[in-house]
Design a protein around this motif. Structure first.
Motif, PDB file in Angstrom:
ATOM      1  N   LEU B 173       0.835  -1.192   0.000  1.00 41.72           N
ATOM      2  CA  LEU B 173       0.000   0.000   0.000  1.00 41.72           C
ATOM      3  C   LEU B 173       0.871   1.244   0.000  1.00 41.72           C
ATOM      4  CD1 LEU B 173      -2.824  -0.983   2.499  1.00 41.72           C
ATOM      5  CD2 LEU B 173      -2.990  -0.673   0.033  1.00 41.72           C
ATOM      6  N   ALA B 174       1.952   1.198   0.771  1.00 37.16           N
ATOM      7  CA  ALA B 174       2.844   2.350   0.819  1.00 37.16           C
ATOM      8  C   ALA B 174       3.455   2.621  -0.548  1.00 37.16           C
ATOM      9  CB  ALA B 174       3.939   2.113   1.866  1.00 37.16           C
ATOM     10  N   VAL B 175       3.864   1.581  -1.234  1.00 39.65           N
ATOM     11  CA  VAL B 175       4.455   1.772  -2.566  1.00 39.65           C
ATOM     12  C   VAL B 175       3.418   2.308  -3.535  1.00 39.65           C
ATOM     13  CG1 VAL B 175       5.698   0.645  -4.433  1.00 39.65           C
ATOM     14  CG2 VAL B 175       6.018  -0.136  -2.106  1.00 39.65           C
ATOM     15  N   ALA B 176       2.192   1.797  -3.391  1.00 34.47           N
ATOM     16  CA  ALA B 176       1.135   2.240  -4.308  1.00 34.47           C
ATOM     17  C   ALA B 176       0.895   3.736  -4.156  1.00 34.47           C
ATOM     18  CB  ALA B 176      -0.146   1.458  -4.039  1.00 34.47           C
ATOM     19  N   GLU B 177       0.948   4.177  -2.900  1.00 38.81           N
ATOM     20  CA  GLU B 177       0.747   5.605  -2.666  1.00 38.81           C
ATOM     21  C   GLU B 177       1.820   6.415  -3.355  1.00 38.81           C
ATOM     22  OE1 GLU B 177      -0.615   5.975   1.683  1.00 38.81           O
ATOM     23  OE2 GLU B 177       0.556   7.773   1.197  1.00 38.81           O
ATOM     24  N   ARG B 178       3.021   5.922  -3.297  1.00 41.59           N
ATOM     25  CA  ARG B 178       4.157   6.635  -3.902  1.00 41.59           C
ATOM     26  C   ARG B 178       3.927   6.859  -5.385  1.00 41.59           C
ATOM     27  NH1 ARG B 178       9.894   3.661  -4.055  1.00 41.59           N
ATOM     28  NH2 ARG B 178      10.842   4.712  -5.827  1.00 41.59           N
ATOM     29  N   TYR B 179       3.357   5.866  -6.073  1.00 40.59           N
ATOM     30  CA  TYR B 179       3.156   6.006  -7.510  1.00 40.59           C
ATOM     31  C   TYR B 179       1.794   6.547  -7.853  1.00 40.59           C
ATOM     32  CZ  TYR B 179       7.463   3.535  -8.481  1.00 40.59           C
ATOM     33  OH  TYR B 179       8.777   3.183  -8.581  1.00 40.59           O
ATOM     34  N   GLY B 180       1.013   6.862  -6.838  1.00 36.79           N
ATOM     35  CA  GLY B 180      -0.289   7.443  -7.115  1.00 36.79           C
ATOM     36  C   GLY B 180      -1.316   6.442  -7.596  1.00 36.79           C
ATOM     37  N   LEU B 181      -1.178   5.201  -7.169  1.00 41.10           N
ATOM     38  CA  LEU B 181      -2.169   4.200  -7.568  1.00 41.10           C
ATOM     39  C   LEU B 181      -3.138   3.962  -6.421  1.00 41.10           C
ATOM     40  CD1 LEU B 181       0.273   1.585  -9.107  1.00 41.10           C
ATOM     41  CD2 LEU B 181      -1.163   3.180 -10.356  1.00 41.10           C
ATOM     42  N   ASN B 182      -4.273   3.437  -6.786  1.00 42.62           N
ATOM     43  CA  ASN B 182      -5.284   3.128  -5.781  1.00 42.62           C
ATOM     44  C   ASN B 182      -4.873   1.849  -5.051  1.00 42.62           C
ATOM     45  OD1 ASN B 182      -7.464   2.365  -4.324  1.00 42.62           O
ATOM     46  ND2 ASN B 182      -8.960   2.559  -5.988  1.00 42.62           N
ATOM     47  N   GLY B 183      -4.715   1.964  -3.739  1.00 41.31           N
ATOM     48  CA  GLY B 183      -4.214   0.845  -2.934  1.00 41.31           C
ATOM     49  C   GLY B 183      -5.043  -0.413  -3.096  1.00 41.31           C
ATOM     50  N   GLU B 184      -6.369  -0.260  -3.068  1.00 35.90           N
ATOM     51  CA  GLU B 184      -7.244  -1.443  -3.154  1.00 35.90           C
ATOM     52  C   GLU B 184      -7.045  -2.180  -4.466  1.00 35.90           C
ATOM     53  OE1 GLU B 184      -8.604  -1.580   0.438  1.00 35.90           O
ATOM     54  OE2 GLU B 184      -9.520  -2.857  -1.085  1.00 35.90           O
ATOM     55  N   GLU B 185      -7.013  -1.397  -5.537  1.00 34.65           N
ATOM     56  CA  GLU B 185      -6.868  -2.041  -6.855  1.00 34.65           C
ATOM     57  C   GLU B 185      -5.532  -2.726  -6.972  1.00 34.65           C
ATOM     58  OE1 GLU B 185      -9.477   1.160  -9.396  1.00 34.65           O
ATOM     59  OE2 GLU B 185      -7.487   0.560 -10.104  1.00 34.65           O
ATOM     60  N   VAL B 186      -4.530  -2.077  -6.410  1.00 32.23           N
ATOM     61  CA  VAL B 186      -3.193  -2.676  -6.500  1.00 32.23           C
ATOM     62  C   VAL B 186      -3.185  -4.034  -5.808  1.00 32.23           C
ATOM     63  CG1 VAL B 186      -0.877  -2.483  -5.569  1.00 32.23           C
ATOM     64  CG2 VAL B 186      -1.862  -0.584  -6.810  1.00 32.23           C
ATOM     65  N   LEU B 187      -3.776  -4.076  -4.620  1.00 33.49           N
ATOM     66  CA  LEU B 187      -3.784  -5.357  -3.907  1.00 33.49           C
ATOM     67  C   LEU B 187      -4.640  -6.390  -4.619  1.00 33.49           C
ATOM     68  CD1 LEU B 187      -3.874  -4.331  -0.153  1.00 33.49           C
ATOM     69  CD2 LEU B 187      -1.949  -5.039  -1.545  1.00 33.49           C
ATOM     70  N   ASP B 188      -5.674  -5.911  -5.301  1.00 38.73           N
ATOM     71  CA  ASP B 188      -6.524  -6.838  -6.039  1.00 38.73           C
ATOM     72  C   ASP B 188      -5.765  -7.508  -7.161  1.00 38.73           C
ATOM     73  OD1 ASP B 188      -9.860  -5.354  -5.995  1.00 38.73           O
ATOM     74  OD2 ASP B 188      -8.953  -7.025  -4.895  1.00 38.73           O
ATOM     75  N   ASN B 189      -4.791  -6.791  -7.694  1.00 40.33           N
ATOM     76  CA  ASN B 189      -4.082  -7.341  -8.838  1.00 40.33           C
ATOM     77  C   ASN B 189      -2.925  -8.243  -8.457  1.00 40.33           C
ATOM     78  OD1 ASN B 189      -5.617  -6.205 -10.846  1.00 40.33           O
ATOM     79  ND2 ASN B 189      -4.486  -4.277 -10.827  1.00 40.33           N
ATOM     80  N   ILE B 190      -2.769  -8.486  -7.189  1.00 35.02           N
ATOM     81  CA  ILE B 190      -1.683  -9.376  -6.765  1.00 35.02           C
ATOM     82  C   ILE B 190      -2.300 -10.688  -6.318  1.00 35.02           C
ATOM     83  CG2 ILE B 190       0.232  -9.685  -5.176  1.00 35.02           C
ATOM     84  CD1 ILE B 190       0.470  -6.712  -4.982  1.00 35.02           C
ATOM     85  N   ALA B 191      -1.947 -11.752  -7.014  1.00 31.17           N
ATOM     86  CA  ALA B 191      -2.451 -13.067  -6.631  1.00 31.17           C
ATOM     87  C   ALA B 191      -1.433 -13.691  -5.694  1.00 31.17           C
ATOM     88  CB  ALA B 191      -2.626 -13.934  -7.880  1.00 31.17           C
ATOM     89  N   TYR B 192      -1.864 -14.073  -4.547  1.00 32.39           N
ATOM     90  CA  TYR B 192      -0.942 -14.542  -3.516  1.00 32.39           C
ATOM     91  C   TYR B 192      -1.185 -16.007  -3.214  1.00 32.39           C
ATOM     92  CZ  TYR B 192       0.896 -15.259   1.167  1.00 32.39           C
ATOM     93  OH  TYR B 192       1.551 -15.756   2.249  1.00 32.39           O
ATOM     94  N   ALA B 193      -0.110 -16.739  -3.053  1.00 33.37           N
ATOM     95  CA  ALA B 193      -0.247 -18.139  -2.649  1.00 33.37           C
ATOM     96  C   ALA B 193       0.861 -18.465  -1.678  1.00 33.37           C
ATOM     97  CB  ALA B 193      -0.168 -19.052  -3.871  1.00 33.37           C
ATOM     98  N   ARG B 194       0.556 -19.281  -0.745  1.00 32.94           N
ATOM     99  CA  ARG B 194       1.550 -19.708   0.242  1.00 32.94           C
ATOM    100  C   ARG B 194       1.872 -21.164  -0.038  1.00 32.94           C
ATOM    101  NH1 ARG B 194       3.014 -19.175   5.986  1.00 32.94           N
ATOM    102  NH2 ARG B 194       4.984 -20.288   5.840  1.00 32.94           N
ATOM    103  N   ALA B 195       3.132 -21.481  -0.190  1.00 29.14           N
ATOM    104  CA  ALA B 195       3.528 -22.863  -0.462  1.00 29.14           C
ATOM    105  C   ALA B 195       4.012 -23.503   0.820  1.00 29.14           C
ATOM    106  CB  ALA B 195       4.625 -22.891  -1.514  1.00 29.14           C
ATOM    107  N   TYR B 196       3.627 -24.732   1.031  1.00 25.74           N
ATOM    108  CA  TYR B 196       3.960 -25.394   2.295  1.00 25.74           C
ATOM    109  C   TYR B 196       5.011 -26.467   2.166  1.00 25.74           C
ATOM    110  CZ  TYR B 196       0.167 -22.793   4.284  1.00 25.74           C
ATOM    111  OH  TYR B 196      -0.628 -21.779   4.704  1.00 25.74           O
ATOM    112  N   ASN B 197       5.200 -26.983   0.966  1.00 23.68           N
ATOM    113  CA  ASN B 197       6.335 -27.880   0.771  1.00 23.68           C
ATOM    114  C   ASN B 197       6.739 -27.839  -0.702  1.00 23.68           C
ATOM    115  OD1 ASN B 197       4.758 -29.841  -0.719  1.00 23.68           O
ATOM    116  ND2 ASN B 197       3.912 -30.437   1.262  1.00 23.68           N
ATOM    117  N   ALA B 198       7.820 -28.500  -1.006  1.00 22.57           N
ATOM    118  CA  ALA B 198       8.402 -28.369  -2.347  1.00 22.57           C
ATOM    119  C   ALA B 198       7.445 -28.855  -3.430  1.00 22.57           C
ATOM    120  CB  ALA B 198       9.727 -29.116  -2.404  1.00 22.57           C
ATOM    121  N   ASP B 199       6.743 -29.937  -3.148  1.00 23.31           N
ATOM    122  CA  ASP B 199       5.794 -30.439  -4.140  1.00 23.31           C
ATOM    123  C   ASP B 199       4.680 -29.440  -4.377  1.00 23.31           C
ATOM    124  OD1 ASP B 199       5.775 -34.057  -3.664  1.00 23.31           O
ATOM    125  OD2 ASP B 199       6.767 -32.747  -5.106  1.00 23.31           O
TER     126      ASP B 199
END
Lengths: 590, 344
Positions: B173-199
């Protein structure tokens, strides 16, 4: 084309036997005698006579080696009978046995040291392998050669290159930069070289091959088609040269990433290694056939695997996690049963050709099959040494002390930009039919690959191998007696130093260039250097010049990692892609 | 000078008459000596163009009824002569590369030594000790990749695979503010996944390619790529299994980068070399992963700590960039230039 072997079905249905004149020579020669005599309705001795007469008639005249050699030198026609461009200046050079461009089969690399270590340059019709760790400069050397092959001042028959890439595309920016520099060095003209650099790049063709099957398909069909089309001079394309160099970058990536996508990657087992060997043989055969038929050189880029010091030879332990579901191929021979078989283990044999040396604890990948398929093996490595080198003329400089820095401020600044701490790299010709095993040091600057003067060393492989074996045995004894030892025995290191001749230049261990700028200018803020307090004197560091690399100390000195007996050691039976750069499970940092 | 360089390379299309050709019908093979019967067999089997035939492996062609091995050989030889087979000159490739998108990192110094930013279509590896800024760069990149190309971005979404649990959306969010982007939209465009093991990590890539086929992604981050391998595979005995698995993972990443034209950024851990008694530098660190990791990444960047909030980044392995160092700083709004430079 008529099939030479005459089947009964194809013979005429009439009862009249075909006359001897109606058969092709290949039909006469390839059909077995009984069938031939049946077909011609003659007795076997008569058929034999026919065969003998036909063979005599079509046999080529034999030549003496001297005659073939002279013919090659003088007329520049290679065995493939393709006429090569003959340079008028060749007459001067044909008498010399040296590395002149008059020798029609040789292509100079543009650097005298490289030519010397290779025995004259790159020879057409041969399969060269360039191997080495990452960032050693393999792809870069290949690009350098792709450009030098096109310069008429370096070869009597300049030609373009075909680059097949498997991992990443060629770096065209660097090609442009190198092209400009090479042109200005070897073929300087008055006008600017931009248009000519484009010509250089026009003669370099490139394509991606995704997997081994695509490579085989390309080598069997696509590449010959292109080679053929470039042989015939096409008037619509000026400056189009025939292809004289094929580069494959890299072959290891095609065979390492896992055979098929839907299988879980497992350790290499006997079946996958056999399949890999099959592919290697097919690819090597196809490449060599192209090299001979079209009179070109082949450069294949390979990668390395680490060599592990073994406390005891070949043993195998059970894996502890569920990830290892198949038995890895051990390829071992139980040495205790039959001590004669130690010669058959890959590790024993590979000492001679793997590119491993005292300073580099890595060996070329892909095992014994590939090592036997290549003609020349070149191993590139990064030494851990850095030296202040003037980028323009490659003279080496000593580190300056603080006082000079303050005087002539303006002049210092100009020089400093060009004098950089440059990493010294090593080119090791592991085996070659044209030159002795030798090493030479080089640097990579913006203008390309440059060997350093006075750095050529011949290697006596036999004595090297024996030395290494003695060292290994000493290590083994020591590790068995001294489990807690992780100190380098200072006595042994002194022995090492005696082998390398003393260098006068300020060379410092700095593999990744982590020493700060101030160090090179003569001020030292480092805490301790080899136990001595830093005194700001350059001599205390230059005394430490010795020639061991990082991995030398990491593996084998750490008592924990060496003692482990593991499946990996045995899986290394074929030197397959087992890598483990660093094994410090206890010294992690994130 | 750059424009003079470009001139010889741009505008040379007339020479290549292979481009923009309509596909050749398979009947054209008859000109090369293939019998009409054979070409009819080919088109009956579904190969209507010479291109289709040229790219087929020989084994597949032999399965067509009536095509023997020798015939398939001849057909392929002739077909490959007619069709360019994908070979391009370095000149063309160079002009294509000048259009390559680079994703800015937020620091001008870093962008300069990288030639404009993180390259798309290649794997960039960041390695360094803890607190050197690897995850911070990843967080900044996750936002800058969404910027339009004119501002140095990639105009696409970001896929973030996290293995260590260091993902902090508040940084973005802080970076988004720096570039003048909407924080919510920026986070929406990031797909996040957590991996728990190598497979699982490898499995995620399969889903990744499905997602990338649907919408435009410009960046894939794996932070960190090797930490799970360290714990899942332990000891010498599993070393080769670990490396095979890692090799497969990296090859899949490379394929994704190629297919979808995304930038791939992976972070790596380091291991300390304890027996560095000979060296002038006391504390040498080496990235883990061995030769497989080293060869798979296109560009390797070594990060280390400088003074205060500044960090030093050095190019260690790159096909075209010379060894150079850049200093950047970790600020409140992401990666940026260190204060001294700003004051100048």
């Amino acid at each position: 084309m008529i099939e030479p072997y005459l089947h009964y079905a194809e013979s005429t249905t009439t009862y009249e036997p075909p006359s001897i004149a109606s058969l092709s020579t290949s039909s006469i020669l390839f059909t077995p005698l009984p069938r031939l005599s049946d077909l011609l309705k003659v007795k076997i001795p008569t058929a034999q006579l026919y065969v003998r007469q036909v063979s005599h008639a079509i046999a080529p005249s034999t030549k003496r080696l001297d005659d073939i050699y002279d013919q090659e030198q003088n007329t520049g026609i290679g065995p493939s009978r393709l006429p090569l461009n003959v340079d008028e200046d060749d007459d001067i050079d044909t008498d010399k046995k040296g590395k002149g461009k008059g020798r029609a089969k040789w292509v100079s690399t543009g650097d005298a040291g490289l030519d010397q270590v290779l025995g004259g340059g790159i020879r057409r019709g041969c399969l060269y392998e360039i191997t080495g760790e990452s960032a050693a400069g393999k792809s870069h050397l290949a690009l350098h050669l792709a450009l030098t092959f096109q310069l008429p001042s370096l070869t009597s028959s300049p030609g373009g290159s075909l680059i097949l890439t498997s991992e990443r595309e060629i770096s065209t920016d660097r090609l442009v930069q190198l092209g400009k520099h090479l042109l200005s060095i070897h073929e300087p003209y008055e006008f600017g070289p931009e248009g000519r650099v484009k010509n250089l790049l026009d003669n370099i063709l490139t394509n991606r091959v995704g997997d081994v099957d695509a490579l085989e398909h390309a080598l069997n069909y696509a590449v010959p088609a292109i080679l053929e089309s470039r042989l015939n001079p096409n008037s619509s394309r000026i400056n189009q040269l025939p292809i004289r160099l094929i580069i494959l970058d890299s072959i290891t990536a095609l065979l390492r990433g896992g055979s098929s996508d839907h299988e879980r990657p497992t350790a290499p087992n006997a079946l996958s290694l056999a399949e890999r060997s099959k592919h290697l043989c097919i690819v090597a055969d196809a490449l060599k056939a192209l090299a001979v038929k079209y009179d070109l050189s082949i450069l294949v880029i390979n990668q390395v695997s680490d060599v592990f010091q073994r406390a005891t030879p070949v043993s195998y332990s059970q894996p502890t996690s569920s990830f290892m579901q198949t038995q890895p191929f051990t390829g071992t021979v139980n040495v205790n049963d039959n001590p004669d078989d130690i010669a058959m283990i890959y590790k024993t044999q590979s000492r001679w050709f793997s590119g491993e040396s005292d300073t580099l604890k890595k060996e070329a990948s892909l095992g014994i099959v590939w090592a036997n398929a290549v003609n020349v093996r070149i191993m590139l490595s990064r030494t851990a040494r850095r030296r202040l080198v003037d980028q323009r003329d490659l003279t080496s400089h000593k580190r300056r002390k603080m006082e000079n820095h303050l005087d002539k401020n303006g002049l210092e600044k100009d020089e400093e930009e060009d004098i950089k701490p440059t990493l010294i790299r090593r080119l090791h010709v592991v085996f070659s039919p044209f030159s002795a095993a030798s090493t030479i040091d080089y640097v990579i600057t913006s203008t390309g690959v440059h060997t350093l003067n006075e750095s050529y060393r011949k290697i006596d492989t036999t004595s090297e191998v024996i030395k290494r074996q003695i060292k290994e045995e000493k290590e083994r004894e020591r590790s068995q007696h001294n489990f807690n030892s992780s100190q380098i025995d200072p006595d042994d290191e002194d022995e090492e130093e005696g082998d390398e001749p003393r260098v006068d230049w300020d060379e410092v261990f700095d593999d990744f260039g982590e020493l700060p700028e101030e160090f090179w200018k003569g001020e030292y803020e480092l805490g301790t250097i080899n136990g001595n307090e830093s005194t700001g004197e350059p001599n205390s560091v230059s005394d430490q010049v010795s020639h061991t690399g990082y991995s030398d100390l990491l593996v084998g000195q750490n008592g924990d990692s060496v003692e482990g007996q593991s499946a990996v050691d045995s899986a290394l039976g074929d030197g397959s892609g087992v890598d483990g750069g660093s094994l410090g499970s206890t010294e992690d940092s994130t | 000078m750059a424009s003079q360089e470009q001139d010889p390379f741009v505008g040379g299309e007339g020479e290549e008459d292979f481009d923009l050709m309509a596909p050749l019908l398979v009947a054209k093979l008859q000109e090369a000596g293939i019998s009409a019967q054979d070409t009819k067999k080919l088109s009956d089997a579904g190969y209507h163009t010479v291109e289709a035939v040229a790219f087929t492996p020989k084994k597949t062609l032999c399965t067509i009824k009536g095509i023997s091995e020798q015939k398939a050989d001849k057909i392929l030889t002739e077909a490959c002569k007619m069709v360019p087979m994908g070979f391009t000159t370095a000149t063309e490739m160079h002009s294509r590369r000048s259009e390559l998108v680079h994703i800015t990192t937020g620091s001008t110094g870093l962008d300069t030594i990288l030639g404009g930013g993180i390259e798309t279509g290649a794997i960039t590896e960041l390695y360094g000790e803890f607190r050197t800024g690897k995850s911070q760069i990843c967080h900044t990149l996750a936002v800058t990749c969404q910027l339009p190309v004119s501002m140095g971005g990639g105009e696409g979404k970001c896929l973030y695979i996290d293995t260590e649990g260091t993902f902090r959306p508040v940084r973005m969010l802080a970076v988004a503010e720096r570039y003048g982007l909407n924080g919510e939209e920026v986070l929406d465009n990031i797909a996040y996944a957590r991996a728990y093991n190598a497979d699982h990590q490898l499995q995620l890539l399969v889903q990744a390619s499905a997602m990338m086929a649907e919408s435009r992604f410009s960046l894939l981050i794996v932070d960190s790529c090797t930490s799970l391998y360290r714990t899942d595979f332990s000891g010498r005995g599993e070393l080769s299994a670990r490396q095979m698995h890692l090799a497969k993972f990296l090859r899949t990443l490379m394929r994704l980068a190629d297919e979808f034209g995304i930038a791939v950024v992976v972070t790596n851990q380091v291991v300390a070399q304890v027996d560095g008694g000979q060296f002038a530098v006391a504390d040498a660190k080496k990235p883990i992963g061995g030769n497989i990791m080293a060869h798979a990444s296109t560009t390797r960047l070594n990060l280390r700590k400088g003074r205060g909030s500044s960090r030093v980044c050095k190019i260690v392995d790159s096909p075209c960039l010379p060894e150079a160092e850049a200093i950047f700083a970790i600020n409140a709004n992401g990666i940026g230039d260190p204060e001294e430079m700003k004051e100048q």
